[in-house]
Design a protein around this motif. Sequence first.
Motif, short mmCIF file in Angstrom:
data_model
loop_
_atom_site.label_atom_id
_atom_site.label_comp_id
_atom_site.label_asym_id
_atom_site.label_seq_id
_atom_site.Cartn_x
_atom_site.Cartn_y
_atom_site.Cartn_z
N SER A 4 7.82 8.64 -9.77
CA SER A 4 7.21 9.19 -11.15
C SER A 4 7.49 10.72 -11.33
CB SER A 4 5.82 8.88 -11.10
OG SER A 4 5.43 9.67 -12.26
N LEU A 5 7.41 11.32 -10.14
CA LEU A 5 7.56 12.67 -10.04
C LEU A 5 8.59 13.46 -9.88
CD1 LEU A 5 4.16 13.67 -7.90
CD2 LEU A 5 4.51 14.42 -10.44
N SER A 6 9.59 12.89 -9.04
CA SER A 6 10.98 13.35 -8.61
C SER A 6 12.03 12.40 -9.30
CB SER A 6 11.02 13.72 -7.30
OG SER A 6 11.27 12.58 -6.74
N GLU A 43 2.68 1.65 -3.35
CA GLU A 43 1.91 1.83 -4.62
C GLU A 43 1.30 3.37 -4.35
OE1 GLU A 43 0.67 0.95 -7.51
OE2 GLU A 43 1.81 -1.19 -7.17
N THR A 44 0.97 3.71 -3.16
CA THR A 44 0.33 5.19 -2.84
C THR A 44 1.37 6.11 -2.75
OG1 THR A 44 0.09 4.86 -0.64
CG2 THR A 44 -1.76 4.36 -1.99
N SER A 45 2.70 5.87 -2.37
CA SER A 45 3.45 6.99 -2.09
C SER A 45 4.83 6.95 -2.64
CB SER A 45 3.84 6.94 -0.29
OG SER A 45 2.67 6.86 0.17
N ILE A 46 5.47 5.75 -2.89
CA ILE A 46 6.71 5.59 -3.39
C ILE A 46 6.59 5.85 -4.95
CG2 ILE A 46 8.70 4.18 -3.76
CD1 ILE A 46 7.99 4.84 -0.50
N VAL A 47 5.62 4.99 -5.62
CA VAL A 47 5.29 5.01 -7.05
C VAL A 47 5.06 6.80 -7.52
CG1 VAL A 47 3.75 4.82 -9.06
CG2 VAL A 47 4.55 2.72 -7.43
N PRO A 48 4.29 7.21 -6.99
CA PRO A 48 3.99 8.89 -7.25
C PRO A 48 5.33 9.57 -7.15
CG PRO A 48 2.40 8.11 -5.83
CD PRO A 48 3.15 6.99 -5.86
N LEU A 49 6.17 9.40 -5.96
CA LEU A 49 7.19 10.03 -5.78
C LEU A 49 8.57 9.74 -6.81
CD1 LEU A 49 8.67 10.14 -1.98
CD2 LEU A 49 8.35 12.07 -3.78
N ILE A 86 0.95 -1.26 -0.15
CA ILE A 86 0.12 0.07 0.16
C ILE A 86 0.78 1.12 0.10
CG2 ILE A 86 -1.65 1.23 1.30
CD1 ILE A 86 -2.98 -1.30 2.48
N VAL A 87 1.86 1.19 0.92
CA VAL A 87 2.88 2.49 0.81
C VAL A 87 3.46 2.63 -0.40
CG1 VAL A 87 4.87 3.25 2.08
CG2 VAL A 87 3.04 2.27 3.47
#
Lengths: 367, 262
Positions: free
Chosen positions: A74-76, A66-72, A63-64
């Motif tokens: 992707s964005l940074s 998919e919801t937090s590491i993947v966006p980070l 959960i952590v």
Amino acid sequence: MSDTGVLSDEALMQSSAPCGLLKTDHLGAVLVANERLGLWLGLSSSDLCGTPLTQLFSKASRIVFETSIVPLLSLSGQVDGASLDLVNSEGTKTPVLLSAAVSGSGESSVTTFVFLLADARRAFERDLAKAKVEAETQLSSSQREGELREQFIAILGHDLRNPLASISSAMNILSRETLSDKNKRIVTLTRGSIQRMSLLIDNIMDFARNRLGGGINLTLSEGSALENEIEQVVAELRSVHPDRDVLLDLGNADDVKCDVPRLGQLLSNLLGNAITHGDPKRPIHVVARKSADNFFELSVKNFGPPIPPSAMERLFDPFVRSDNHGDQMGLGLGLHIASEIAKAHDGSLDVQSTDSHTIFTLRIPQG
Amino acid sequence: MSALERHNVKTSGSGARSLVFAHGFGCDQSMWRHVAPHFEDRFTVVTFDHIGAGGSDSKAYDPAKYATLNGYAADVVEIAEELDIQDGIFVGHSVSAMIGALSNVARPDIFSTLILVGPSPRYVDDADYEGGFSADDIDDLLASLEENPLAWSASMAPMIVGNPDQPEHGEELAQSICKLDPDIATGFARATFTSDNRDDLPNVTARTLILQCRNDIIASERVGAYVRDKIPGSQLVMLNASGHCPNLTAPEEVIAAIRDFV
């Protein structure tokens, strides 16, 4: 992002580096992994190829991720030191710190992950978090206790006032009777005690209120009431200490912007201090005046022994008492409250103590 | 402080209808940066941060209010009221899909169109419902967030971009990407992953589109189908994208699907 310095797939797989290493494609499927990571997971590194990376994590860590590491990511393009749990086929968790960086873009992008074992660190963090909670609990319970104690003091002070007022009016009635010299002396001494006690109660209550966060509230007024108040405080002191010589030099104290009863209280405290510490054979000087630089000044001078330098530093702190006046000891709040009253007026209370005399001076800015 | 300030609301574009983008747990409004700008030509585009995320005002966090998703839905209504939105479109990712559904149930006049990206009305399995997680999994998640706030905040901290060329300025520019206040993260996770809004779905009146990814372990295809079956008249579009964040990994697909629907 440049590929310089990134391990070749082969080097990565055979790496004996003391960490887990793997690369994923743009969909998060494992491309290559090193043997050490396989060892932790109970899999050969070739088994790992093609597996979705998320499957290597515990459910909570998925959960952590998919919801937090993947966006980070992707964005940074990178993540440093995220805390996650790997899980093997038997469900055994391995706490790890994860860092990752993306290279390339779109469908050809590759993400390199590094995992470090984090058992000890995790335990340390858990202890730290626990210690923080405990410290906070302890702090808030001592704060609560302190508040209760100060409320108790405030209530006690308030309740002591009524019986004291009764004793005081009884003494007033008695003083109007025709009394023997001995009884007159008794009444005078009793009134002196009442005055001291009343001042003590005022100080205690102000102190408790201050600690409870109420501060010293001022009711400012402008008028000639201050001269009256000063005269009255001095007269009261003279009446209960007929043996002491109190000289009053009352300059122009009209239209001083201040809280009149508070300045009366301050003066009572300074006079109480002068009575205790001053030379009983020599006078106490009270001077009230307006200074040339537009300050109202009120000073009380006594001819007592100098205040020792060691006592000077904490003179205005609460509960500071001198050691050499056992019979006259108060709570040590008088000078503290006096200085708080001065501060509440945006003024200052200073002391000068020499071999010849000690002088306390209040200065309040005017206008 | 107004809701617009509290939630770091950003508006852009022009158009009679407003298109509000809401982020899910774990990130902030930067989640929509590849998608939202593409609608500025036809709509008034609105993005915001939930309390605790991104540039929101963490001081506004009230554990009681935010114990359930209704607290977050109330914020959406408040933002929409301050912007005077009616007949608007709400695009909610992940947990914000349900937050949008709840705000529609509470105030049907605000949003007449809902686009739910990776929605799940309940993450924990129940008798004949497969949410994808056991209660133990979620307890494990909450315990790990609670126990491990340092590591959590380390990975979620804003990136500090120094300016080594001008050290005399001594200023550091804090760039917020997926920032989530570690003290609030656990509460938000609890509200999210212990939610059960299955009974609210039939009361949704907005025209609804569900965008479903492949291999989404947070919100499976089965859950997406469940949402479609429960929201009257809703449509489900299967994306080619994998994972839980198509707004980042496949923005073109998401943009095209939203365009087709609105």
